[in-house]
Design a protein around this motif. Structure first.
Motif, PDB file in Angstrom:
ATOM      1  N   ALA A   1      48.651  40.957  42.535  1.00 49.60           N
ATOM      2  CA  ALA A   1      48.878  40.355  43.845  1.00 49.60           C
ATOM      3  C   ALA A   1      47.557  40.095  44.556  1.00 49.60           C
ATOM      4  CB  ALA A   1      49.757  41.269  44.691  1.00 49.60           C
ATOM      5  N   LEU A   2      46.605  41.014  44.411  1.00 49.97           N
ATOM      6  CA  LEU A   2      45.292  40.808  45.010  1.00 49.97           C
ATOM      7  C   LEU A   2      44.589  39.592  44.401  1.00 49.97           C
ATOM      8  CD1 LEU A   2      43.999  44.491  45.217  1.00 49.97           C
ATOM      9  CD2 LEU A   2      44.506  42.973  47.150  1.00 49.97           C
ATOM     10  N   ILE A   3      44.706  39.458  43.088  1.00 52.39           N
ATOM     11  CA  ILE A   3      44.097  38.307  42.413  1.00 52.39           C
ATOM     12  C   ILE A   3      44.770  37.014  42.852  1.00 52.39           C
ATOM     13  CG2 ILE A   3      43.775  37.198  40.168  1.00 52.39           C
ATOM     14  CD1 ILE A   3      43.460  40.058  39.021  1.00 52.39           C
ATOM     15  N   ALA A   4      46.106  37.029  42.931  1.00 56.58           N
ATOM     16  CA  ALA A   4      46.853  35.821  43.336  1.00 56.58           C
ATOM     17  C   ALA A   4      46.524  35.445  44.783  1.00 56.58           C
ATOM     18  CB  ALA A   4      48.343  36.046  43.176  1.00 56.58           C
ATOM     19  N   ALA A   5      46.354  36.444  45.642  1.00 57.51           N
ATOM     20  CA  ALA A   5      46.069  36.159  47.062  1.00 57.51           C
ATOM     21  C   ALA A   5      44.657  35.651  47.256  1.00 57.51           C
ATOM     22  CB  ALA A   5      46.276  37.432  47.879  1.00 57.51           C
ATOM     23  N   SER A   6      43.761  36.021  46.342  1.00 56.52           N
ATOM     24  CA  SER A   6      42.362  35.606  46.514  1.00 56.52           C
ATOM     25  C   SER A   6      42.142  34.154  46.104  1.00 56.52           C
ATOM     26  CB  SER A   6      41.438  36.516  45.706  1.00 56.52           C
ATOM     27  OG  SER A   6      41.627  36.273  44.328  1.00 56.52           O
ATOM     28  N   GLY A   7      43.038  33.598  45.309  1.00 57.71           N
ATOM     29  CA  GLY A   7      42.865  32.235  44.838  1.00 57.71           C
ATOM     30  C   GLY A   7      41.890  32.126  43.676  1.00 57.71           C
TER      31      GLY A   7
END
Length: 85
Positions: free
Chosen positions: A72-78
């Motif tokens: 989720a952190l990776i997905a939110a960072s773009g």
């Protein structure tokens, strides 16, 4: 007397090929576990340097919950999941 001296040295044990291969695979597995542990520690240190203390939230950073949080952190960072070499 020489007959007694000849009996002092035992022949060395050379395991059969199947046992040698099993020993080789066991050593290789131990090496891989060490590499995996080092990579996990590297990721934990990277998260700490980024001021993300995942270990406070989950007991195992690489369990199902920890991996989901990291995804989720990776997905939110773009950022892409894997950067090209």
């Amino acid at each position: 007397m020489q007959g007694g001296r000849r009996q002092l040295l035992r022949p060395t044990f050379v395991p059969p090929p199947a046992i040698r291969q099993l020993r080789h695979l066991t050593r290789y597995r131990v090496d891989l576990l060490g590499v995996r542990t080092a990579e996990k520690q590297r990721v934990d240190e990277l998260l700490k340097d980024s001021l993300i203390k995942l270990s406070v939230v989950v007991s195992d950073s690489f369990g199902a919950s920890g991996r989901a949080i990291m995804a989720a952190l990776i997905a939110a960072s773009g950022l892409p999941r894997c950067s090209p070499i």
